[in-house]
Each structure stands twice: as structure tokens, then as C-alpha cells.
Design a protein around this motif. Structure first.
Motif, PDB file in Angstrom:
ATOM      1  N   LYS A  80     -16.376  39.737  91.217  1.00 21.31           N
ATOM      2  CA  LYS A  80     -16.489  39.192  89.863  1.00 21.31           C
ATOM      3  C   LYS A  80     -16.421  37.665  89.893  1.00 21.31           C
ATOM      4  N   LEU A  81     -15.557  37.127  90.737  1.00 18.71           N
ATOM      5  CA  LEU A  81     -15.459  35.674  90.856  1.00 18.71           C
ATOM      6  C   LEU A  81     -16.721  35.099  91.491  1.00 18.71           C
ATOM      7  N   LYS A  82     -17.351  35.858  92.361  1.00 21.32           N
ATOM      8  CA  LYS A  82     -18.622  35.416  92.938  1.00 21.32           C
ATOM      9  C   LYS A  82     -19.692  35.299  91.846  1.00 21.32           C
ATOM     10  N   GLU A  83     -19.654  36.217  90.881  1.00 20.92           N
ATOM     11  CA  GLU A  83     -20.588  36.136  89.743  1.00 20.92           C
ATOM     12  C   GLU A  83     -20.336  34.859  88.928  1.00 20.92           C
ATOM     13  N   PHE A  84     -19.055  34.585  88.659  1.00 22.16           N
ATOM     14  CA  PHE A  84     -18.711  33.366  87.926  1.00 22.16           C
ATOM     15  C   PHE A  84     -19.147  32.135  88.732  1.00 22.16           C
ATOM     16  N   GLN A  85     -18.898  32.175  90.025  1.00 18.10           N
ATOM     17  CA  GLN A  85     -19.282  31.081  90.903  1.00 18.10           C
ATOM     18  C   GLN A  85     -20.785  30.814  90.799  1.00 18.10           C
ATOM     19  N   SER A  86     -21.558  31.846  90.880  1.00 21.20           N
ATOM     20  CA  SER A  86     -23.013  31.720  90.789  1.00 21.20           C
ATOM     21  C   SER A  86     -23.431  31.140  89.434  1.00 21.20           C
ATOM     22  N   GLY A  87     -22.796  31.594  88.379  1.00 16.38           N
ATOM     23  CA  GLY A  87     -23.087  31.087  87.039  1.00 16.38           C
ATOM     24  C   GLY A  87     -22.784  29.601  86.920  1.00 16.38           C
ATOM     25  N   PHE A  88     -21.639  29.180  87.460  1.00 12.53           N
ATOM     26  CA  PHE A  88     -21.278  27.765  87.392  1.00 12.53           C
ATOM     27  C   PHE A  88     -22.185  26.909  88.266  1.00 12.53           C
ATOM     28  N   VAL A  89     -22.624  27.429  89.388  1.00  7.97           N
ATOM     29  CA  VAL A  89     -23.558  26.682  90.232  1.00  7.97           C
ATOM     30  C   VAL A  89     -24.826  26.391  89.435  1.00  7.97           C
ATOM     31  N   LYS A  90     -25.347  27.407  88.757  1.00 10.79           N
ATOM     32  CA  LYS A  90     -26.570  27.213  87.958  1.00 10.79           C
ATOM     33  C   LYS A  90     -26.343  26.230  86.822  1.00 10.79           C
ATOM     34  N   ILE A  91     -25.225  26.351  86.149  1.00  7.35           N
ATOM     35  CA  ILE A  91     -24.930  25.467  85.020  1.00  7.35           C
ATOM     36  C   ILE A  91     -24.820  24.013  85.473  1.00  7.35           C
ATOM     37  N   PHE A  92     -24.020  23.761  86.508  1.00  9.29           N
ATOM     38  CA  PHE A  92     -23.842  22.384  86.961  1.00  9.29           C
ATOM     39  C   PHE A  92     -25.122  21.817  87.570  1.00  9.29           C
ATOM     40  N   GLN A  93     -25.879  22.662  88.235  1.00  8.24           N
ATOM     41  CA  GLN A  93     -27.158  22.217  88.806  1.00  8.24           C
ATOM     42  C   GLN A  93     -28.110  21.772  87.689  1.00  8.24           C
TER      43      GLN A  93
END
Length: 158
Positions: A80-93
Motif C-alpha cells: 500500500k505504501l508502494k502505491e502511495f510512493q508511486s502516486g507521490f512520484v507522479k505528483i512531484f514529477q
């Protein structure tokens, strides 16, 4: 050393040290804390730089690229944290790209001549800045939603 340059050096170094120290433990709570710490570092950079000049916007974009890489490099095991991580990577990118676009457009307005072509250049830049601001607003809302979901998940007992 200027204040801007000091922050340019301090932010990545302190972020790296924090990540290194925090990576020793692997339970859900420590993984949440690591992810939250890096996301907060990125959010803090944005808050400090609101409404500033072209050079600062371009530097903010570069700093957000660093935050994006830092988030992506977190070694999280919790799915689940990996999903959040992926989401934040996209947002910050995407936020980094939008800020860079706005900074370049703002820079273009400063070099525009007092002529018809200069006015066209300014109008084009204004449209790009408006587009970047709309994108940033949307990404901010997505980030808020993701933060709320992550906080809820991280506050649940293991």
C-alpha cells in the motif's frame, strides 16, 4: 553564500541524511515515517517558494526533481505504501515540470520587446503560466487527497 544557494545545498543534503538514518528499520510505521518525511520536505520547498521570481522557480523545479528521485528511491516493502510512493512520484514529477514551464514563461515575459511580437510573446507566456497554475492546483488537490489516504493508512494498527 546567498540564502538561496544555502537552501539549495542544505535541502538535498539534509534530505539524504534523513533518508539514510531512517532506512534502518522496516516496519510499517518506519516506512510511513520515511515516506511522510520526504513528501513533507517537498511540500516545504513549495511553500517557501510561493510567489517568487524566475530563478527561484527554476531552482524549485530542480529541487522537486531531487525530491521525486528521493521518493522513488525509498525502499518500501509495504504494498500500500508502494502505491502511495508511486502516486507521490507522479505528483512531484508533474509539479516540477509545471513549475519549470511557468518559470520559463515568466522569463520570456521579462525579455519581451515593446512591440507587436513582444505582446504576442507575453500573451503566449501568460497562457503557459495560467496552464501551469491550473496544473499545479490540480496536482495540489491530488496530493492532499493522497496525503489524507496515506495518513489514514499509516494511523491504522499493523
Amino acid at each position: 553564500m546567498s540564502v538561496l544557494r544555502k537552501y539549495t545545498v542544505l535541502a538535498p543534503v539534509s534530505l539524504s541524511i534523513a533518508l539514510l538514518v531512517a532506512s534502518c528499520s522496516d516496519n510499517k510505521v518506519s516506512q510511513c515515517q520515511r515516506l511522510i518525511r520526504v513528501v513533507n520536505a517537498g511540500t516545504s520547498l513549495i511553500d517557501k517558494s510561493k510567489g517568487t521570481q524566475v530563478i527561484t522557480s527554476i531552482q524549485l523545479s530542480k529541487d522537486l526533481d531531487f525530491v521525486t528521485k528521493s521518493i522513488a528511491e525509498l525502499k518500501l516493502k509495504d504494498p500500500k505504501l508502494k502505491e502511495f510512493q508511486s502516486g507521490f512520484v507522479k505528483i512531484f514529477q508533474n509539479l516540477s515540470q509545471a513549475i519549470a514551464k511557468a518559470g520559463k514563461a515568466l522569463g520570456a515575459t521579462k525579455t519581451a520587446q515593446a512591440s507587436e511580437s513582444g505582446r504576442e510573446k507575453i500573451q503566449k507566456a501568460r497562457a503557459e503560466i495560467d496552464s501551469a497554475l491550473t496544473t499545479a492546483t490540480t496536482l495540489g488537490k491530488q496530493s492532499d487527497t493522497l496525503v489524507n489516504q496515506m495518513n489514514k493508512y499509516c494511523s491504522e494498527p499493523e
